[in-house]
Design a protein around this motif. Structure first.
Motif, PDB file in Angstrom:
ATOM      1  N   GLN A  27       1.015  -1.583  -0.389  1.00  0.00           N
ATOM      2  CA  GLN A  27      -0.162  -0.187   0.213  1.00  0.00           C
ATOM      3  C   GLN A  27       0.622   1.497   0.592  1.00  0.00           C
ATOM      4  O   GLN A  27       0.518   2.745   0.047  1.00  0.00           O
ATOM      5  CB  GLN A  27      -1.243   0.152   0.846  1.00  0.00           C
ATOM      6  N   THR A  28       2.039   1.237  -0.204  1.00  0.00           N
ATOM      7  CA  THR A  28       3.294   2.433  -0.204  1.00  0.00           C
ATOM      8  C   THR A  28       2.941   2.802  -1.355  1.00  0.00           C
ATOM      9  O   THR A  28       2.832   2.629  -2.843  1.00  0.00           O
ATOM     10  CB  THR A  28       3.812   2.067   0.446  1.00  0.00           C
ATOM     11  N   LEU A  29       3.317   3.991  -1.415  1.00  0.00           N
ATOM     12  CA  LEU A  29       3.045   5.118  -2.690  1.00  0.00           C
ATOM     13  C   LEU A  29       4.616   4.653  -3.531  1.00  0.00           C
ATOM     14  O   LEU A  29       5.681   4.610  -2.551  1.00  0.00           O
ATOM     15  CB  LEU A  29       3.366   6.410  -2.966  1.00  0.00           C
ATOM     16  N   ALA A  30       4.649   4.429  -5.215  1.00  0.00           N
ATOM     17  CA  ALA A  30       5.727   4.459  -5.985  1.00  0.00           C
ATOM     18  C   ALA A  30       6.523   5.288  -5.522  1.00  0.00           C
ATOM     19  O   ALA A  30       6.066   6.334  -5.491  1.00  0.00           O
ATOM     20  CB  ALA A  30       5.292   3.689  -7.208  1.00  0.00           C
ATOM     21  N   ALA A  31       7.843   5.689  -5.464  1.00  0.00           N
ATOM     22  CA  ALA A  31       9.127   5.981  -5.564  1.00  0.00           C
ATOM     23  C   ALA A  31       8.785   6.916  -6.589  1.00  0.00           C
ATOM     24  O   ALA A  31       8.244   7.278  -8.029  1.00  0.00           O
ATOM     25  CB  ALA A  31      10.414   5.292  -5.786  1.00  0.00           C
ATOM     26  N   GLY A  32       8.833   8.144  -6.193  1.00  0.00           N
ATOM     27  CA  GLY A  32       8.684  10.052  -7.042  1.00  0.00           C
ATOM     28  C   GLY A  32       6.841   9.601  -8.197  1.00  0.00           C
ATOM     29  O   GLY A  32       6.980  10.862  -8.479  1.00  0.00           O
ATOM     30  N   ARG A  33       6.186   9.221  -7.382  1.00  0.00           N
ATOM     31  CA  ARG A  33       4.747   9.045  -7.733  1.00  0.00           C
ATOM     32  C   ARG A  33       3.852  10.132  -6.770  1.00  0.00           C
ATOM     33  O   ARG A  33       4.617  10.353  -5.447  1.00  0.00           O
ATOM     34  CB  ARG A  33       3.957   7.977  -7.377  1.00  0.00           C
TER      35      ARG A  33
END
Length: 79
Positions: A27-33
């Protein structure tokens, strides 16, 4: 008359419960998103910016943020 649960059935239910969490997706956000490539004080150049702030003015940006935070401060509102 009720039969007591066997050890095998108790262990299998516990194993199913333990493995059920493995199917959950990350459930974490993608890096740079959801990140802007520019600095936030570069800002938009439209009619919706604060009148006392000009784009690319970092000190003015920080001043605007401080002023906005103080208008939302409940201690300042009640005193």
């Amino acid at each position: 008359m009720r039969r007591p649960l066997s050890v095998v059935s108790i262990v299998s239910v516990a194993a199913l419960l333990a493995l059920s969490a493995c199917g959950e997706r990350d459930q974490t956000l993608a890096a740079g998103r959801h990140k802007s490539p520019d600095e936030p004080w570069r800002g938009a150049q439209n009619a919706f910016v604060a009148k006392t702030w000009t784009p690319t003015d970092k000190a003015g940006w920080e001043t605007q943020l401080r002023q906005r935070a103080q208008t939302q401060n409940e201690y300042n509102k009640t005193n």
